[in-house]
Design a protein around this motif. Structure first.
Motif, PDB file in Angstrom:
ATOM      1  N   LYS B  82       0.840  -1.195   0.000  1.00 20.90           N
ATOM      2  CA  LYS B  82       0.000   0.000   0.000  1.00 20.90           C
ATOM      3  C   LYS B  82       0.875   1.245   0.000  1.00 20.90           C
ATOM      4  O   LYS B  82       1.986   1.231   0.529  1.00 20.90           O
ATOM      5  N   ASP B  83       0.330   2.291  -0.566  1.00 20.04           N
ATOM      6  CA  ASP B  83       1.027   3.581  -0.619  1.00 20.04           C
ATOM      7  C   ASP B  83       2.430   3.457  -1.210  1.00 20.04           C
ATOM      8  O   ASP B  83       3.431   3.795  -0.573  1.00 20.04           O
ATOM      9  N   LEU B  84       2.476   2.973  -2.412  1.00 19.66           N
ATOM     10  CA  LEU B  84       3.756   2.924  -3.123  1.00 19.66           C
ATOM     11  C   LEU B  84       3.833   4.154  -4.017  1.00 19.66           C
ATOM     12  O   LEU B  84       2.918   4.402  -4.803  1.00 19.66           O
ATOM     13  N   LEU B  85       4.884   4.902  -3.879  1.00 18.11           N
ATOM     14  CA  LEU B  85       5.081   6.035  -4.790  1.00 18.11           C
ATOM     15  C   LEU B  85       6.051   5.569  -5.873  1.00 18.11           C
ATOM     16  O   LEU B  85       7.237   5.364  -5.607  1.00 18.11           O
ATOM     17  N   ARG B 102       4.706   9.826 -12.196  1.00 16.46           N
ATOM     18  CA  ARG B 102       4.762   9.565 -10.748  1.00 16.46           C
ATOM     19  C   ARG B 102       3.368   9.184 -10.254  1.00 16.46           C
ATOM     20  O   ARG B 102       2.422   9.956 -10.427  1.00 16.46           O
ATOM     21  N   HIS B 103       3.239   8.009  -9.660  1.00 14.75           N
ATOM     22  CA  HIS B 103       1.924   7.543  -9.223  1.00 14.75           C
ATOM     23  C   HIS B 103       2.004   6.969  -7.818  1.00 14.75           C
ATOM     24  O   HIS B 103       2.999   6.345  -7.467  1.00 14.75           O
ATOM     25  N   ILE B 104       0.909   7.165  -7.073  1.00  9.43           N
ATOM     26  CA  ILE B 104       0.771   6.447  -5.803  1.00  9.43           C
ATOM     27  C   ILE B 104      -0.179   5.293  -6.071  1.00  9.43           C
ATOM     28  O   ILE B 104      -1.306   5.508  -6.526  1.00  9.43           O
ATOM     29  N   ILE B 105       0.277   4.088  -5.781  1.00 15.93           N
ATOM     30  CA  ILE B 105      -0.573   2.921  -6.096  1.00 15.93           C
ATOM     31  C   ILE B 105      -0.630   1.955  -4.916  1.00 15.93           C
ATOM     32  O   ILE B 105       0.266   1.933  -4.059  1.00 15.93           O
ATOM     33  N   ASN B 106      -1.692   1.182  -4.896  1.00 21.23           N
ATOM     34  CA  ASN B 106      -1.816   0.053  -3.967  1.00 21.23           C
ATOM     35  C   ASN B 106      -1.823  -1.203  -4.821  1.00 21.23           C
ATOM     36  O   ASN B 106      -2.510  -1.254  -5.844  1.00 21.23           O
ATOM     37  N   VAL B 113      -0.589  -3.342 -12.551  1.00 22.59           N
ATOM     38  CA  VAL B 113      -1.118  -1.989 -12.804  1.00 22.59           C
ATOM     39  C   VAL B 113      -0.310  -1.388 -13.954  1.00 22.59           C
ATOM     40  O   VAL B 113       0.894  -1.621 -14.052  1.00 22.59           O
ATOM     41  N   SER B 134       9.091   4.357  -3.705  1.00 21.12           N
ATOM     42  CA  SER B 134       9.162   4.738  -2.286  1.00 21.12           C
ATOM     43  C   SER B 134       8.056   4.012  -1.539  1.00 21.12           C
ATOM     44  O   SER B 134       6.898   4.067  -1.944  1.00 21.12           O
TER      45      SER B 134
END
Lengths: 166, 427
Positions: B82-85, B102-106, B113, B134
């Motif tokens: 969760k909360d991967l940048l 740049r994406h925030i993904i779960n 994805v 990150s």
């Protein structure tokens, strides 16, 4: 959403010592709390991470001071917990700012809010519980407890340091 | 995040010791949230991260300003994250046009994805070696960055314009048929001279006017042979003379000229070599055809101006790399001291064409309009005019390229000139 939550948490965390100081006849500290709150919200808008750490230290010091000055009060525990959560939210907002794409952010914000709520529950519950525990010990046992606490905390921090690879 | 761990640790230590010293239970209780926070931050951090990244580019070879679609796939073979940048690190000279890198993904276990974004860029060779990820645990005590290796290469070639013909006239040509006048009589298009009739000459080649003046002889027209030539393109990459301003550099114009000319010469069938004279000597051995064009373009894609104490002056230009009597094309903004070296090279038998992107017209764009700058520009223009005239007097073809004009328009002036052994100055 997270910005609103941060502001609300910051307001709660710093208004508690402000009200306590006001009621016990130290209005100057109330104004100081209000000033810190204003600065914190402003610095969040500007994205100053250094100010977040500074406000946390000052806020905890203010709470500790109020705990010494005023009769021990449960509200101070709540204030400290909310202060820590606001600090976390500030960092979280900075993390969100790094992402250009906003499509998945709302889901992440909801998840974070849920985690934080659980943490608040656990932290406030344990802190409150600890206040009502009364242990009568001898001086020797107190010393042993202090040493054990120190060793335990040092071990925890070492563990954290190793696991972060620093 | 090391700072955060130290800060929270310090606060909890101070609170516990202050509580023990003052026998105040509230102070000790205040430390509990901090300790829980540190603990939760640790246990919620992902233990095993097993991500596979794949990147695909819509095109791997393109030209400046044209959009390139980049698609990134990420597959999670490990535990849920969760909360991967995820940040597809882009080189500075590329800019995102649409979408985001740049994406925030779960990511759940086994989930894939993908996202797509469009970039544009300037000339250059770009490697997409890694993607930065990150991680942020549920409570952000740690924020760890990891780089995952990926593949991807984008080459943005210098912009070229099509020129039909560049008129050159070297002393020596090669044996194969081409478009360069070979200074000898034979089959060709342009009239070269008249010689005595030899048996086997076609009747339509007989010069009847000359033959009429000599009753007992016949004369035949000769035409100038057209052959391929050796062309050495010298790209001047000396940092001290390639002025730059903000994101723009006059060197970029030199590269455009080098690419356009090498393309034109190779289309003519000539044998072309490229020497980049800058931080070091980058020599592309002469060759013909499409493969040589590819070699030269690859070099021109990556060249940058550089500084070297040895190659600060043109006097170390290794002319022996080029065949004797061949055509040299120097692309340089030029300085005063270059004239002597060029005249020496001309004297040993090389034909020289100088394409000089005008640094004055380049710099004028960025100068404020004032009387002093106007005066300075006038003085510099006179100095440059004198330098170019000196070169022309020495038998060097010079094209002074006002960089505000398109290159093909400037070179077309050169192409129209039929008197190739005289020098041309376009000011």
């Amino acid at each position: 959403m997270s910005v609103l939550v941060f502001r609300l948490l910051a307001l709660i965390s710093l208004s508690i010592p402000a009200v306590l100081f006001w009621h016990t006849g130290f209005p100057i500290y109330s104004f100081f709390s209000a000033a810190i709150l204003t600065f914190w919200i402003y610095s969040q808008n500007r994205g100053w991470q250094w100010s977040n750490h500074m406000v946390l230290v000052v806020g905890v010091a203010l709470n500790a001071f109020s705990a010494l000055l005023i009769n021990p009060h449960l509200w101070i525990l709540f204030s400290t917990t909310f202060l820590l959560i606001s600090w976390d939210y500030f960092n979280y907002l900075l993390f969100l700012k790094k992402a250009d794409s906003k499509d998945k952010i709302l889901k992440s914000e909801k998840q974070h809010f849920l985690n934080i709520s659980l943490f608040i529950g656990a932290a406030v519950g344990m802190s409150t519980f600890s206040v009502f525990i009364e242990l009568k010990t001898t001086f020797l046992i107190s010393i042993i407890l202090v040493i054990l606490t120190t060793i335990g905390l040092l071990q925890l921090f070492r563990w954290l340091k190793i696991s972060t690879g620093n | 995040m090391k700072k955060s761990i130290y800060l929270l640790s310090l606060i909890s230590f101070c609170l516990i010791f202050a509580g023990l010293l003052t026998l105040n239970p509230i102070l000790i209780s205040m430390a509990i949230p901090f300790v829980i926070y540190l603990f939760c931050g640790q246990i919620t951090f992902p233990v095993k991260v097993d991500l596979v990244f794949t990147r695909s580019l819509s095109i791997e070879r393109t030209f400046p300003g044209l959009p390139v679609d980049i698609t990134v796939w990420v597959h999670n073979s490990g535990s849920s994250l969760k909360d991967l940048l995820v940040d597809d690190l882009l080189p500075d000279r590329l800019s995102v046009e649409h979408g985001s890198q740049r994406h925030i993904i779960n990511l759940k276990h086994g989930e894939t994805v993908q996202w797509k974004y469009t970039v544009k860029g300037k000339r250059g060779s770009y490697n997409f070696d890694s993607i930065q990820v990150s991680f942020r645990p549920l409570l952000g005590i740690k924020n760890e960055k990891t780089h995952f290796p990926t593949k991807g290469k984008l080459m943005i070639f210098p912009e070229i314009t099509n020129i039909k013909r560049v008129a050159i006239h070297p002393h020596r040509t090669r044996v194969y048929s081409g478009e360069v006048p070979a200074r000898s009589g034979g089959t060709g298009v342009n009239f070269f001279g008249v010689r005595k009739y030899q048996s086997g000459d076609p009747l339509n080649a007989i010069n009847w006017q000359a033959s009429a003046r000599h009753p007992y002889d016949l004369f035949t027209n000769e035409y100038e042979k057209e052959r391929v030539a050796d062309v050495g393109i010298i790209l001047d990459g000396r940092e001290r003379i390639n002025i730059s301003n903000q994101d723009d550099s006059i060197f970029e114009y030199s590269v455009v000229a080098a690419a356009t000319l090498s393309n034109a010469f190779l289309n003519q069938g000539d044998r072309v070599g490229l020497l980049h004279y800058g931080k070091f000597l980058d020599w592309t051995f002469p060759g013909y055809g499409k493969i040589q064009r590819e070699r030269i373009f690859r070099v021109l894609t990556a060249v940058e101006p550089g500084h070297s104490l040895v190659f600060s002056y043109l006097e170390y230009l290794p002319t022996r790399l080029f065949p004797a009597g061949s055509q040299l094309v120097l692309i340089s903004p030029l300085t005063q001291e270059d004239s002597q070296v060029l005249l020496q090279i001309r004297a040993i038998g090389y034909r020289i064409l100088v394409i000089s992107p005008d640094p004055i017209s380049f710099e004028k764009r960025y100068l404020p309009t004032s009387s002093s700058s106007h005066l300075a520009l006038r003085i510099l223009t006179v100095e440059r005019e004198l330098l170019l005239r000196k070169l022309v007097r020495g038998g060097i073809q010079v094209v002074n390229w006002n960089v505000n004009e398109p290159f093909d328009k400037v070179v077309a002036t050169l192409g129209r000139s039929h008197i190739l052994h005289s020098s041309v100055v376009v000011v």
